[in-house]
Design a protein around this motif. Structure first.
Motif, PDB file in Angstrom:
ATOM      1  N   ILE A 120       6.833  10.486 -16.451  1.00  0.00           N
ATOM      2  CA  ILE A 120       7.679   9.455 -15.833  1.00  0.00           C
ATOM      3  C   ILE A 120       7.094   9.026 -14.485  1.00  0.00           C
ATOM      4  CG2 ILE A 120       9.995   9.086 -14.848  1.00  0.00           C
ATOM      5  CD1 ILE A 120      11.093  10.625 -17.261  1.00  0.00           C
ATOM      6  N   THR A 121       6.512   9.990 -13.750  1.00  0.00           N
ATOM      7  CA  THR A 121       5.862   9.661 -12.473  1.00  0.00           C
ATOM      8  C   THR A 121       4.635   8.785 -12.712  1.00  0.00           C
ATOM      9  OG1 THR A 121       6.583  11.815 -11.611  1.00  0.00           O
ATOM     10  CG2 THR A 121       4.945  10.626 -10.316  1.00  0.00           C
ATOM     11  N   SER A 122       3.867   9.130 -13.736  1.00  0.00           N
ATOM     12  CA  SER A 122       2.690   8.333 -14.100  1.00  0.00           C
ATOM     13  C   SER A 122       3.096   6.897 -14.423  1.00  0.00           C
ATOM     14  CB  SER A 122       1.983   8.974 -15.298  1.00  0.00           C
ATOM     15  OG  SER A 122       1.037   8.094 -15.853  1.00  0.00           O
ATOM     16  N   ASN A 123       4.203   6.746 -15.151  1.00  0.00           N
ATOM     17  CA  ASN A 123       4.695   5.401 -15.478  1.00  0.00           C
ATOM     18  C   ASN A 123       5.101   4.638 -14.226  1.00  0.00           C
ATOM     19  OD1 ASN A 123       4.275   5.810 -18.196  1.00  0.00           O
ATOM     20  ND2 ASN A 123       6.404   6.260 -18.679  1.00  0.00           N
ATOM     21  N   ALA A 124       5.764   5.333 -13.297  1.00  0.00           N
ATOM     22  CA  ALA A 124       6.169   4.693 -12.034  1.00  0.00           C
ATOM     23  C   ALA A 124       4.936   4.223 -11.258  1.00  0.00           C
ATOM     24  CB  ALA A 124       6.990   5.668 -11.186  1.00  0.00           C
ATOM     25  N   LEU A 125       3.903   5.059 -11.272  1.00  0.00           N
ATOM     26  CA  LEU A 125       2.659   4.701 -10.589  1.00  0.00           C
ATOM     27  C   LEU A 125       2.051   3.440 -11.204  1.00  0.00           C
ATOM     28  CD1 LEU A 125       0.493   5.461  -8.477  1.00  0.00           C
ATOM     29  CD2 LEU A 125      -0.568   6.920 -10.206  1.00  0.00           C
ATOM     30  N   ALA A 126       2.083   3.354 -12.521  1.00  0.00           N
ATOM     31  CA  ALA A 126       1.551   2.165 -13.210  1.00  0.00           C
ATOM     32  C   ALA A 126       2.352   0.910 -12.854  1.00  0.00           C
ATOM     33  CB  ALA A 126       1.567   2.393 -14.719  1.00  0.00           C
ATOM     34  N   LEU A 127       3.678   1.059 -12.750  1.00  0.00           N
ATOM     35  CA  LEU A 127       4.530  -0.091 -12.405  1.00  0.00           C
ATOM     36  C   LEU A 127       4.286  -0.545 -10.962  1.00  0.00           C
ATOM     37  CD1 LEU A 127       7.803   1.073 -14.197  1.00  0.00           C
ATOM     38  CD2 LEU A 127       6.350  -0.855 -14.866  1.00  0.00           C
ATOM     39  N   VAL A 128       4.042   0.406 -10.075  1.00  0.00           N
ATOM     40  CA  VAL A 128       3.720   0.056  -8.677  1.00  0.00           C
ATOM     41  C   VAL A 128       2.340  -0.589  -8.617  1.00  0.00           C
ATOM     42  CG1 VAL A 128       3.218   1.008  -6.380  1.00  0.00           C
ATOM     43  CG2 VAL A 128       5.266   1.736  -7.609  1.00  0.00           C
ATOM     44  N   ASN A 129       1.418  -0.077  -9.426  1.00  0.00           N
ATOM     45  CA  ASN A 129       0.078  -0.652  -9.490  1.00  0.00           C
ATOM     46  C   ASN A 129       0.131  -2.108  -9.971  1.00  0.00           C
ATOM     47  OD1 ASN A 129      -2.619  -0.148  -8.935  1.00  0.00           O
ATOM     48  ND2 ASN A 129      -3.085   0.346 -11.057  1.00  0.00           N
ATOM     49  N   LYS A 130       1.008  -2.348 -10.948  1.00  0.00           N
ATOM     50  CA  LYS A 130       1.210  -3.710 -11.458  1.00  0.00           C
ATOM     51  C   LYS A 130       1.734  -4.615 -10.335  1.00  0.00           C
ATOM     52  CE  LYS A 130       2.010  -7.130 -14.387  1.00  0.00           C
ATOM     53  NZ  LYS A 130       3.099  -7.228 -15.339  1.00  0.00           N
ATOM     54  N   LEU A 131       2.690  -4.093  -9.568  1.00  0.00           N
ATOM     55  CA  LEU A 131       3.233  -4.846  -8.434  1.00  0.00           C
ATOM     56  C   LEU A 131       2.117  -5.173  -7.426  1.00  0.00           C
ATOM     57  CD1 LEU A 131       5.490  -5.967  -6.561  1.00  0.00           C
ATOM     58  CD2 LEU A 131       5.924  -3.615  -5.840  1.00  0.00           C
ATOM     59  N   ALA A 132       1.292  -4.163  -7.142  1.00  0.00           N
ATOM     60  CA  ALA A 132       0.193  -4.359  -6.184  1.00  0.00           C
ATOM     61  C   ALA A 132      -0.788  -5.409  -6.674  1.00  0.00           C
ATOM     62  CB  ALA A 132      -0.536  -3.040  -5.958  1.00  0.00           C
ATOM     63  N   SER A 133      -1.083  -5.404  -7.986  1.00  0.00           N
ATOM     64  CA  SER A 133      -2.051  -6.364  -8.519  1.00  0.00           C
ATOM     65  C   SER A 133      -1.455  -7.760  -8.680  1.00  0.00           C
ATOM     66  CB  SER A 133      -2.617  -5.865  -9.850  1.00  0.00           C
ATOM     67  OG  SER A 133      -1.596  -5.805 -10.818  1.00  0.00           O
ATOM     68  N   THR A 134      -0.126  -7.827  -8.841  1.00  0.00           N
ATOM     69  CA  THR A 134       0.532  -9.124  -8.955  1.00  0.00           C
ATOM     70  C   THR A 134       0.534  -9.839  -7.612  1.00  0.00           C
ATOM     71  OG1 THR A 134       1.986  -8.153 -10.623  1.00  0.00           O
ATOM     72  CG2 THR A 134       2.623 -10.291  -9.782  1.00  0.00           C
ATOM     73  N   GLY A 135       0.662  -9.039  -6.563  1.00  0.00           N
ATOM     74  CA  GLY A 135       0.525  -9.597  -5.208  1.00  0.00           C
ATOM     75  C   GLY A 135       1.782 -10.201  -4.632  1.00  0.00           C
ATOM     76  N   LEU A 136       1.580 -10.945  -3.552  1.00  0.00           N
ATOM     77  CA  LEU A 136       2.682 -11.486  -2.765  1.00  0.00           C
ATOM     78  C   LEU A 136       3.620 -12.379  -3.559  1.00  0.00           C
ATOM     79  CD1 LEU A 136       0.697 -12.471   0.452  1.00  0.00           C
ATOM     80  CD2 LEU A 136       2.366 -10.652   0.247  1.00  0.00           C
ATOM     81  N   ALA A 137       3.100 -13.052  -4.557  1.00  0.00           N
ATOM     82  CA  ALA A 137       3.915 -13.993  -5.334  1.00  0.00           C
ATOM     83  C   ALA A 137       5.071 -13.277  -6.033  1.00  0.00           C
ATOM     84  CB  ALA A 137       3.048 -14.702  -6.362  1.00  0.00           C
ATOM     85  N   SER A 138       4.937 -11.958  -6.216  1.00  0.00           N
ATOM     86  CA  SER A 138       5.949 -11.239  -6.986  1.00  0.00           C
ATOM     87  C   SER A 138       7.160 -10.815  -6.150  1.00  0.00           C
ATOM     88  CB  SER A 138       5.327 -10.012  -7.634  1.00  0.00           C
ATOM     89  OG  SER A 138       4.906  -9.109  -6.640  1.00  0.00           O
ATOM     90  N   ILE A 139       7.103 -11.017  -4.850  1.00  0.00           N
ATOM     91  CA  ILE A 139       8.281 -10.670  -4.043  1.00  0.00           C
ATOM     92  C   ILE A 139       8.845 -11.915  -3.383  1.00  0.00           C
ATOM     93  CG2 ILE A 139       7.515  -8.296  -3.640  1.00  0.00           C
ATOM     94  CD1 ILE A 139       6.820  -9.089  -0.773  1.00  0.00           C
ATOM     95  N   THR A 140      10.165 -11.909  -3.221  1.00  0.00           N
ATOM     96  CA  THR A 140      10.815 -13.115  -2.693  1.00  0.00           C
ATOM     97  C   THR A 140      11.462 -12.853  -1.338  1.00  0.00           C
ATOM     98  OG1 THR A 140      12.749 -12.474  -3.979  1.00  0.00           O
ATOM     99  CG2 THR A 140      11.294 -14.147  -4.938  1.00  0.00           C
ATOM    100  N   VAL A 141      11.188 -11.684  -0.754  1.00  0.00           N
ATOM    101  CA  VAL A 141      11.783 -11.380   0.553  1.00  0.00           C
ATOM    102  C   VAL A 141      10.838 -11.861   1.644  1.00  0.00           C
ATOM    103  CG1 VAL A 141      13.107  -9.421  -0.255  1.00  0.00           C
ATOM    104  CG2 VAL A 141      10.776  -9.048   0.516  1.00  0.00           C
ATOM    105  N   PRO A 142      11.334 -12.016   2.884  1.00  0.00           N
ATOM    106  CA  PRO A 142      10.448 -12.505   3.964  1.00  0.00           C
ATOM    107  C   PRO A 142       9.360 -11.507   4.308  1.00  0.00           C
ATOM    108  CG  PRO A 142      12.732 -12.159   4.749  1.00  0.00           C
ATOM    109  CD  PRO A 142      12.711 -11.832   3.287  1.00  0.00           C
TER     110      PRO A 142
END
Length: 197
Positions: free
Chosen positions: A175-197
């Motif tokens: 489950i930790t490995s999966n969380a790491l992959a999801l965070v990695n996906k977020l990192a590779s998606t970049g700034l466009a993936s977040i809508t906060v200031p």
């Protein structure tokens, strides 16, 4: 004969259409979680543990990353509680008892890393996004290493309690490995993936 075949084909197509539209109606949430989990090493475990977040996370990498870390914290907390019970009731003897103490320390370290990670995921910022991603990947990788270190202490050891402990910690590593992959996906998606200031 030909008309009968056409009629059968039309009936089949109609039923297939109804079935597919039904799947679209209730299955859309499932497709979100399957899509999110496609980047993980253990997609079946990922889908099972994160399915309830589908309607809120949808296609948001930051929400899936947060969900992944939240679920991991819950899992690792359960491990920590069970380890404390094993210690309290003195259910491990000899070398296993020493390994248990080390394991408790490792799992507590893992929890600390995961809590820090969730805190960052709750306050993502465009101005510090890259630094935040770097911290997250470091901390979650460290949590995974801590869990592996816990398991190392019980290598080649036998007994029912040891086996149960190993299985539970192993599940936490998936489950930790999966969380790491999801965070990695977020990192590779970049700034466009977040809508906060």
């Amino acid at each position: 004969m030909r008309m009968a075949c056409i009629h059968s084909f039309m009936t089949f197509m109609f039923v297939a259409l109804l079935t597919n539209s039904g799947q679209l109606a209730y299955g859309n949430g499932r497709s979100y979680v399957q899509e999110a989990c496609s980047v993980t090493r253990y997609p079946d475990i990922c889908v099972h543990s994160l399915a309830s977040f589908s309607s809120t996370a949808k296609r948001s990498p930051s929400k899936w990353a947060r969900a992944g870390v939240s679920v991991t914290i819950g899992e690792v907390k359960d491990v920590a509680q069970n380890l404390q019970k094993l210690k309290k009731y003195r259910l491990m003897k000899g070398k296993n008892r020493i390994a248990l103490s080390d394991c408790i320390e490792c799992i507590q370290d893992a929890l600390d890393e995961l809590h820090k990670s969730l805190d960052v995921l709750r306050r993502l910022s465009k101005s510090t996004f890259n630094e935040q991603m770097s911290d997250l990947l470091t901390w979650i990788s460290a949590a995974l290493t801590d869990e592996d270190t816990c398991l190392d202490g019980f290598e080649d050891q036998k007994g029912k309690q040891v086996k149960l402990l190993q299985n539970q910690v192993l599940n936490a590593t998936y489950i930790t490995s999966n969380a790491l992959a999801l965070v990695n996906k977020l990192a590779s998606t970049g700034l466009a993936s977040i809508t906060v200031p």
